[in-house]
Scaffold this motif. Structure first.
Motif, PDB file in Angstrom:
ATOM      1  N   LYS A   9       0.835  -1.210   0.000  1.00 44.16           N
ATOM      2  CA  LYS A   9       0.000   0.000   0.000  1.00 44.16           C
ATOM      3  C   LYS A   9       0.870   1.260   0.000  1.00 44.16           C
ATOM      4  O   LYS A   9       1.860   1.342   0.735  1.00 44.16           O
ATOM      5  CB  LYS A   9      -0.925   0.012   1.220  1.00 44.16           C
ATOM      6  CG  LYS A   9      -1.940   1.153   1.204  1.00 44.16           C
ATOM      7  CD  LYS A   9      -2.723   1.246   2.513  1.00 44.16           C
ATOM      8  CE  LYS A   9      -3.780   0.176   2.625  1.00 44.16           C
ATOM      9  NZ  LYS A   9      -4.657   0.394   3.804  1.00 44.16           N
ATOM     10  N   CYS A  70      -3.055   0.376  -3.990  1.00 45.95           N
ATOM     11  CA  CYS A  70      -2.525  -0.943  -3.631  1.00 45.95           C
ATOM     12  C   CYS A  70      -1.885  -1.601  -4.847  1.00 45.95           C
ATOM     13  O   CYS A  70      -2.490  -1.653  -5.924  1.00 45.95           O
ATOM     14  CB  CYS A  70      -3.643  -1.825  -3.089  1.00 45.95           C
ATOM     15  SG  CYS A  70      -4.316  -1.224  -1.527  1.00 45.95           S
ATOM     16  N   TYR A 102      -0.025  -2.332   4.994  1.00 41.81           N
ATOM     17  CA  TYR A 102      -1.307  -2.648   4.355  1.00 41.81           C
ATOM     18  C   TYR A 102      -2.454  -2.643   5.364  1.00 41.81           C
ATOM     19  O   TYR A 102      -3.586  -2.284   5.047  1.00 41.81           O
ATOM     20  CB  TYR A 102      -1.234  -4.012   3.663  1.00 41.81           C
ATOM     21  CG  TYR A 102      -2.528  -4.408   2.976  1.00 41.81           C
ATOM     22  CD1 TYR A 102      -2.946  -3.731   1.836  1.00 41.81           C
ATOM     23  CD2 TYR A 102      -3.327  -5.431   3.484  1.00 41.81           C
ATOM     24  CE1 TYR A 102      -4.140  -4.072   1.207  1.00 41.81           C
ATOM     25  CE2 TYR A 102      -4.521  -5.774   2.859  1.00 41.81           C
ATOM     26  CZ  TYR A 102      -4.923  -5.098   1.719  1.00 41.81           C
ATOM     27  OH  TYR A 102      -6.103  -5.429   1.106  1.00 41.81           O
TER      28      TYR A 102
END
Length: 220
Positions: A9, A70, A102
């Motif tokens: 991310k 992402c 993430y």
């Protein structure tokens, strides 16, 4: 044991011009940019997985806008910035990118408050801070009317000299009432006939003790 795909991310900070795309089109532009950049992205319903932070209102200036993307691979942040930059359009520009865990919660969930610089606002902000009686009327869909204390709707407000006022307000409050309505309800504060200039300077998240921490410390 079931293997799950690893997702990386990245949080993007963008600046925008006064004539930038409306917020409704920002996510589509970012999705297109990620797809066209050639990076291996994680998808959601065949679209690059992009989550916007709380966006400023249309026609409202802001120092920064934020989004999380992402990817399926780890990419150096400077390399990612170079890959995305040519495809970022609509009056936006990539300023910074950072890799984040993430599991970190979304910007929409994290950011609860926004800080604004407003002008022109006439009146004494100290009176506004002490005014616990001013109320805002809410008309519900079922026709019921409710009064809310205006002072409780803001975290802080102070004068910066002249007609400039700095205010920190809860984002949920902002969506429900709007800054002009909140200011008008507070004793001693009047929004002039001229258009209210609004610059969103920062987004904040709340610590467990109730104090606020800016998402990013802006330089201007």
């Amino acid at each position: 044991m079931i293997e799950t795909e690893k997702i990386f991310k990245y949080r993007i900070r963008l600046t925008k011009s006064s004539d930038s795309l409306p917020r409704a089109e920002l996510r589509r532009m970012l999705c297109d940019s990620v797809a066209e950049s050639g990076v291996k992205y994680a998808a959601s319903k065949n679209w690059p997985k992009v989550a916007l932070g709380p966006c400023s209102q249309d026609g409202e200036a802001s120092i920064s806008e934020y989004a999380d993307i992402c990817l399926k691979e780890s990419v150096d942040v400077e390399e990612l910035k170079l890959k995305l930059a040519p495809y970022i359009s609509g009056g936006f520009k990539v300023e910074e990118i950072e890799e984040i865990p993430y599991s970190l919660c979304s910007l929409e969930s994290l950011c609860e408050y926004a800080g604004y610089l407003l002008s022109p606002v006439d009146g004494e902000t100290l009176k506004a801070m002490d005014n616990s009686k001013a109320e805002i009327e809410i008309l519900h869909e079922n026709g019921m009317r409710e009064l809310k204390k205006a002072r409780r709707l803001i975290y802080d407000i102070k004068s910066l000299g002249g007609n400039d006022v700095e205010i920190i307000v809860k984002l949920s409050t902002l969506r429900s009432f709007g800054l002009e309505r909140i200011l008008s309800a507070l004793l001693g504060l009047e929004v002039g006939a001229v258009k209210l200039n609004r610059l969103r300077r920062a987004l904040y998240w709340a610590r467990s003790d109730g104090s606020l921490e800016p998402l990013r410390r802006e330089k201007n």
